[in-house]
Write a protein that holds these residues in place. Structure first.
Motif, short mmCIF file in Angstrom:
data_model
loop_
_atom_site.label_atom_id
_atom_site.label_comp_id
_atom_site.label_asym_id
_atom_site.label_seq_id
_atom_site.Cartn_x
_atom_site.Cartn_y
_atom_site.Cartn_z
N ASN A 33 0.82 -1.20 0.00
CA ASN A 33 0.00 0.00 0.00
C ASN A 33 0.86 1.26 0.00
OD1 ASN A 33 -3.01 -0.68 0.22
ND2 ASN A 33 -2.09 -2.08 1.69
N GLY A 34 2.04 1.19 0.63
CA GLY A 34 2.96 2.32 0.56
C GLY A 34 3.42 2.58 -0.86
N SER A 35 3.66 1.52 -1.62
CA SER A 35 4.08 1.68 -3.01
C SER A 35 2.95 2.21 -3.88
CB SER A 35 4.58 0.34 -3.57
OG SER A 35 3.51 -0.59 -3.73
N ARG A 36 1.73 1.93 -3.51
CA ARG A 36 0.57 2.35 -4.32
C ARG A 36 0.09 3.75 -3.95
NH1 ARG A 36 -3.85 -1.87 -3.21
NH2 ARG A 36 -4.97 -0.70 -4.81
N PHE A 37 0.04 4.05 -2.65
CA PHE A 37 -0.59 5.28 -2.20
C PHE A 37 0.33 6.23 -1.44
CE2 PHE A 37 -3.95 1.90 -1.91
CZ PHE A 37 -4.61 2.24 -3.09
N GLY A 38 1.51 5.76 -1.03
CA GLY A 38 2.41 6.60 -0.26
C GLY A 38 2.31 6.30 1.24
N THR A 39 3.32 6.76 1.97
CA THR A 39 3.41 6.46 3.39
C THR A 39 2.29 7.11 4.19
OG1 THR A 39 5.83 6.33 3.19
CG2 THR A 39 4.93 6.53 5.41
N LEU A 40 2.04 8.38 3.96
CA LEU A 40 1.02 9.09 4.73
C LEU A 40 -0.36 8.47 4.56
CD1 LEU A 40 2.04 12.86 4.30
CD2 LEU A 40 2.31 11.39 6.32
N ALA A 41 -0.69 8.10 3.33
CA ALA A 41 -2.00 7.51 3.08
C ALA A 41 -2.11 6.11 3.69
CB ALA A 41 -2.27 7.44 1.57
N THR A 42 -0.97 5.46 3.95
CA THR A 42 -0.97 4.11 4.52
C THR A 42 -0.95 4.14 6.04
OG1 THR A 42 0.27 3.42 2.56
CG2 THR A 42 0.15 1.84 4.35
N LEU A 43 -0.69 5.31 6.65
CA LEU A 43 -0.60 5.40 8.11
C LEU A 43 -1.86 4.91 8.84
CD1 LEU A 43 1.45 8.65 8.84
CD2 LEU A 43 2.16 6.25 9.07
N PRO A 44 -3.08 5.20 8.35
CA PRO A 44 -4.26 4.65 9.04
C PRO A 44 -4.23 3.12 9.10
CG PRO A 44 -4.92 6.41 7.57
CD PRO A 44 -3.47 6.14 7.28
N PHE A 45 -3.79 2.48 8.03
CA PHE A 45 -3.65 1.02 8.02
C PHE A 45 -2.61 0.59 9.05
CE2 PHE A 45 -1.43 -2.79 6.55
CZ PHE A 45 -2.47 -3.66 6.32
N VAL A 46 -1.51 1.34 9.14
CA VAL A 46 -0.44 1.04 10.10
C VAL A 46 -0.96 1.13 11.53
CG1 VAL A 46 1.74 1.92 11.04
CG2 VAL A 46 1.44 1.71 8.57
N VAL A 47 -1.66 2.23 11.84
CA VAL A 47 -2.19 2.40 13.19
C VAL A 47 -3.22 1.33 13.51
CG1 VAL A 47 -3.50 3.95 14.71
CG2 VAL A 47 -1.74 4.88 13.19
N GLY A 48 -4.09 1.02 12.54
CA GLY A 48 -5.09 -0.02 12.75
C GLY A 48 -4.47 -1.38 12.96
#
Length: 207
Positions: A33-48
């Protein structure tokens, strides 16, 4: 903080780092997801994902580990259902088109609950939680309140350690996404990550 408490905190922090930084289904999906959308956009997934793993650890440390141990069929059912579901995700990822981040501008982003719910079917997370519950159980009969506080402390430490570890995988994914310019290169990345996802699932299950 007493010496025993400091030693426990340090040793469990190292355990949490190894458990959350090493390759696993959640980290592979964070990278993708980081490769597709970037780190910031993936942070909610990371926190979840961090929250979901910590919640499972809290439940197992609070007594669920004993129930799972007493009912091997339940443990087997959890492990195999999770492995099959994640294997299906790996299959979908393997056949996903290698479109660019710009082309996916309107694609649905991963949310925090996606990361949290994924941990329910992640064999690595359950294995980690059961191991931690056994290795870092409170010594002696300290009482229900003390045991519950101990479980909360383990879950909090794991949550705080897991977030930067998983975010690092998303950041690596973003970097790889910038390097891979063509559709063929991105499709190859999807297939490599799909294989890694499948391998990580079955290694965790069979171990």
């Amino acid at each position: 903080m007493s010496t025993d408490a400091f030693t426990l905190t340090l040793s469990f922090s190292l355990f949490a780092f190894v458990a959350s930084a090493t390759p696993g289904p959640t980290n592979v999906l964070a990278l993708n997801n980081g490769s597709r959308f970037g780190t910031l956009a993936t942070l909610p997934f990371v926190v979840g994902g961090s929250f979901g793993a910590s919640a499972i650890l809290l439940l197992t440390a609070s007594g669920l580990a004993g129930v799972i141990t007493d009912y091997p069929l339940l443990r087997t059912l959890l492990a195999w259902s999770g492995a099959l579901w994640l294997s299906w995700m790996a299959w979908k990822l393997f056949h996903a088109p290698g479109v660019s981040g710009e082309a996916q501008h309107g694609a649905p982003r991963v949310r925090w609950h996606h990361g949290a719910l994924m941990q329910l079917v992640n064999p690595k997370t359950w294995m980690m939680a059961l191991t931690a519950s056994a290795l870092f159980a409170p010594a002696g009969e300290a009482g229900h309140t003390a045991n519950h506080s101990h479980s909360l402390m383990l879950a909090l430490i794991f949550f705080l350690v897991t977030i930067p570890c998983m975010a690092a995988w998303a950041w690596l994914g973003e970097g790889s996404g910038r390097l891979l310019k063509t559709e063929a290169q991105r499709r190859l990345l999807n297939r490599v990550l799909a294989v890694l996802l499948g391998v990580s699932v079955w290694v965790a299950l069979l171990s």
